[in-house]
Write an enzyme that holds these catalytic residues in place. Sequence first.
Site, PDB file in Angstrom:
ATOM      1  CE  LYS A 114      -5.040   6.560  -8.951  1.00 39.02           C
ATOM      2  NZ  LYS A 114      -5.024   6.580 -10.421  1.00 39.02           N
ATOM      3  CB  THR A 115      -5.701  13.220  -7.073  1.00 36.81           C
ATOM      4  OG1 THR A 115      -4.597  12.313  -7.142  1.00 36.81           O
ATOM      5  CG2 THR A 115      -5.322  14.384  -6.176  1.00 36.81           C
ATOM      6  CD  GLU A 159      -4.517   9.563  -5.507  1.00 40.98           C
ATOM      7  OE1 GLU A 159      -3.732   9.386  -6.451  1.00 40.98           O
ATOM      8  OE2 GLU A 159      -4.706  10.669  -4.975  1.00 40.98           O
TER       9      GLU A 159
END
Length: 453
Positions: A114-115, A159
Amino acid sequence: MAKKYHFIAIGGVGMSGLAKYLLQQGYEVSGSDISDSKYVQQLRNLGGNIFIGHDENNVPDDAIVVVSSAIRESNPELKIAREKGLTVYHRSDLLAEISNSDKCFIGFSGTHGKTTTSGMASYILSKSNEHPSYVVGGIIPEYSTNAEYAPNGKHFIAELDESDGTIVKYNPNTIVVNNLEADHLDFYKNGLTSVLETFNYFLDKNSNSKILVNIDNTGVQQLKNVDKYITYGLNVADYTAKGISYNHGYTTFKIYHNNKLLTDAKIILPGEHNVYNALAVIAAINESGCNDIKTCAKHLETFTGMGRRFQKVGEIGDITIYDDYAHHPTEIKSTLSAMKSFTDKKIVAVFQPHRYTRLQSLWNDFKDALSSADRIIVTDVYAASEDAIDGINSEKFTSEMKSAEYISGTMEKVAKKLLPTLNNCVVIGLGAGTITNLGKELLKQNDILKIKK
């Protein structure tokens, strides 16, 4: 939105990003944390009123108080906020409110990546002069920030954290699901089954959004409506990466949309998982309306990754030191696999288990994930506010692995004991806790030894 916000534990990478976003919009922001940091100083420079230490007197009488799941009800600032009847937001409530604007909201989700994907998307849109707004869970090195409010851009990127189920609060225009598997087992008691329940609810709630999923991932394949979504992958999918060539220091491939060439791509991040990350980002941007997808793709090759994602810390002679946030077996396996390009050096993995519940639930998976390293060091568990569990500790974990070594104590102690045993190797710290300080401590110990000589 209200005009005044107070953040408890404002110095964390997630909370500080939200605070910065509000400050850039002109809101009044205060907050507290147990220690000073570069994130805290950046907020002060923007006009934030930051206190070191948690005290009930820090809380304004007319602010919305923002907390994360890590803040306990016994925190003095949260207690006084409850007593005063102040509105208390979980950080997900604030992110949901921020994202509810006229911008095209792209949300990156899934167990891993996600990051990196949210940061990569923010970076390449910024470099392409698309002026995105974003709040992501890590630092974009070139911009030295995790958040930016850009009033004239049409995209908002974030995110979406699934760890505590709060992902269901969001309503993105475009959703990316990188992958799904069992994690955060303190919350998802039935493992992947529970994760799927949350994601099915989230995606059904946003059925009118563009939903992009990694169809190669076995967890994603179990989503109930997966056949209705836009897919990406390396085999049969709406968006595919083909002609992948792994070279020393970079990877090239071509991205196809519905079997038609969309763009060429080049990345300097190692490993197959980063091909998936780049593919997800280009697909999401293309679906969300990018003025020039080829220009966006061109900037992939200058994206060096996010802070704490395979981040080079420094060198000591023939020793190279990296830091990586990987704290789940799949992440660790991907990171160590990507390190195979260091063919002339031994790989030394220094693993700090993150949370007792995660170590307990994924005990054998962690052992398997670490097995590809030439040398394995295990430090004490980073509790992350959890209570210890009887029989679940690093010493016992290490004893069940051949040739693994247990080093107890602070990262300073670990570095002091480890450094004299290293030569011609790549050292990588793995975990989401204080292991991030290992590289700095190794460099510091080396400086001390130089002075003594």
